[in-house]
Design a protein around this motif. Sequence first.
Motif, short mmCIF file in Angstrom:
data_model
loop_
_atom_site.label_atom_id
_atom_site.label_comp_id
_atom_site.label_asym_id
_atom_site.label_seq_id
_atom_site.Cartn_x
_atom_site.Cartn_y
_atom_site.Cartn_z
N TYR A 173 0.81 -1.21 0.00
CA TYR A 173 0.00 0.00 0.00
C TYR A 173 0.85 1.27 0.00
CZ TYR A 173 -3.48 -3.46 1.32
OH TYR A 173 -4.29 -4.56 1.34
N HIS A 174 2.16 1.11 -0.12
CA HIS A 174 3.07 2.26 -0.05
C HIS A 174 3.63 2.59 -1.44
CE1 HIS A 174 2.95 2.08 4.35
NE2 HIS A 174 2.93 0.78 4.19
N VAL A 175 4.22 3.76 -1.54
CA VAL A 175 4.74 4.22 -2.82
C VAL A 175 5.96 3.39 -3.23
CG1 VAL A 175 6.37 5.95 -1.93
CG2 VAL A 175 5.20 6.35 -4.12
N ASP A 176 6.11 3.15 -4.54
CA ASP A 176 7.29 2.44 -5.02
C ASP A 176 8.37 3.43 -5.46
OD1 ASP A 176 6.75 3.29 -7.66
OD2 ASP A 176 5.82 1.40 -8.24
N GLY A 178 7.43 6.25 -7.77
CA GLY A 178 6.42 7.21 -7.36
C GLY A 178 4.99 6.74 -7.57
N TYR A 179 4.80 5.42 -7.68
CA TYR A 179 3.45 4.89 -7.93
C TYR A 179 2.94 4.09 -6.74
CZ TYR A 179 3.31 6.19 -12.85
OH TYR A 179 3.27 6.89 -14.02
N TYR A 180 1.63 4.22 -6.53
CA TYR A 180 0.87 3.34 -5.64
C TYR A 180 0.05 2.44 -6.55
CZ TYR A 180 1.79 7.15 -2.31
OH TYR A 180 2.38 8.12 -1.53
N GLY A 181 0.52 1.22 -6.77
CA GLY A 181 -0.15 0.39 -7.77
C GLY A 181 -0.09 1.08 -9.13
N LYS A 220 -1.36 10.58 -11.72
CA LYS A 220 -2.45 9.74 -12.22
C LYS A 220 -3.25 9.27 -11.03
CE LYS A 220 -3.42 5.64 -15.04
NZ LYS A 220 -2.81 4.49 -15.75
N THR A 221 -4.56 9.51 -11.07
CA THR A 221 -5.39 9.18 -9.92
C THR A 221 -6.82 8.98 -10.39
OG1 THR A 221 -5.92 9.83 -7.65
CG2 THR A 221 -5.85 11.59 -9.29
N GLY A 234 -6.03 11.83 -3.68
CA GLY A 234 -4.62 11.52 -3.81
C GLY A 234 -4.40 10.12 -4.35
N PRO A 235 -3.29 9.88 -5.05
CA PRO A 235 -3.05 8.57 -5.67
C PRO A 235 -2.97 7.42 -4.67
CG PRO A 235 -1.08 9.96 -5.81
CD PRO A 235 -2.21 10.84 -5.37
N MET A 236 -2.49 7.68 -3.45
CA MET A 236 -2.49 6.63 -2.44
C MET A 236 -3.92 6.19 -2.14
SD MET A 236 -0.91 6.46 1.43
CE MET A 236 -2.30 7.18 2.30
#
Length: 393
Positions: free
Chosen positions: A3-6, A9-12, A286-287, A313-315
């Motif tokens: 569930y955290h940022v990679d 800079g992406y969450y999934g 992207k969200t 937010g993307p998260m």
Amino acid sequence: MNYHVDSNGYYGKFGGAYIPEMLYPNVEELREQYLDIIAEDAFQEEFNALLKDYVGRPTPLFLANRLSEKYGAQIYLKREDLCHTGAHKVNNTIGQIILAKKLGKKKIIAETGAGQHGVATATVCALMGIDCIVYMGEVDMARQKPNVERMRILGAKVVPATSGSKTLKDATNEAMRHWINNPKDTHYIIGSVVGPHPYPDMVTRFQAVISAEMKTQLKEKTGNEDPDYVFACVGGGSNAAGSFYHYLDNESVKLVAVEASGLGVSSGKSAATTALGKSGVLHGSKTLLMQTPDGQVVEPYSISAGLDYPGIGPMHAHLFDTKRVEFLSATDEEAMQAGIELSRLEGIIPAIESAHAFAALSQMKFDASDVVVINLSGRGDKDLDTYIKWGKY
């Protein structure tokens, strides 16, 4: 499930940095340095000292006995409304102003909806002696006039956004435009977990102090650091990100996000992004966002200026997509009634944004032993005019 940022800079499938070429050096400078800077002992010492002595942390965790009795659970309120400036927003602005100084920036810009982030930014700029410009939608300036004057008293220049719906989205557009034209000496303090990477992660890390304190305080009060539920309102989602952060990987804790459905999800006057939105790019990431079939942003609506945003937010988009967080919504009327209920039962007038989280209590079924924490993200001083105009109290 992560569930955290990679590292990109992406969450999934959500996140990233979709930015104009002129902003690339600024955003890349942040991306390359933010983790190293905030890990420095000197940064942490200054950040934690200001949170303690200036912001007033830790904020209390209050057992709301009368509210608990009504809804049949043990309901605790995380009192972010008691932070200096009246909301959780200052946790992030303290962190970002120290970061900006270490990056050698001389000027600060910000966007604001309800005005709490603008006030928090103006506050830390006054504290550090740095010039501050805050962009705010013309409509929001009218309905949040006390916060406009607070920013001006603190020395900030408040610039109205007069395009589009003249609310938070448009203020963000204007701030981004300013940053593009002044990239070298200016730091943009984004107030929510939105924008290009690393902003969503960076803001989340600064707000994570909320859930860190929750764990310690719950351990002291209940003998268990993990509640059964955590509730928070969501517009862009900074207070929710901070409330959820230390519980994301513990799926025994149910996380509940409450959006603003305005006059109703299907009314055409709503800000319930997860119910109405689809994947797209807004303000650099992207969200999920509300948009027309040809990709034009749909104007959001909420009685609460801080939730009046067409995306999340993307998260949070990833947490919705993976079903880690349950997303509910509350109408204007439901939120206002919940705000009055909290005022009458516990003697606390909440910000209308926060009142949305309380409105969701009536949509839940609790066991008497359930421990519920609601993030009371801001106080209602700024919303008195809206409460008065609504009038049903």
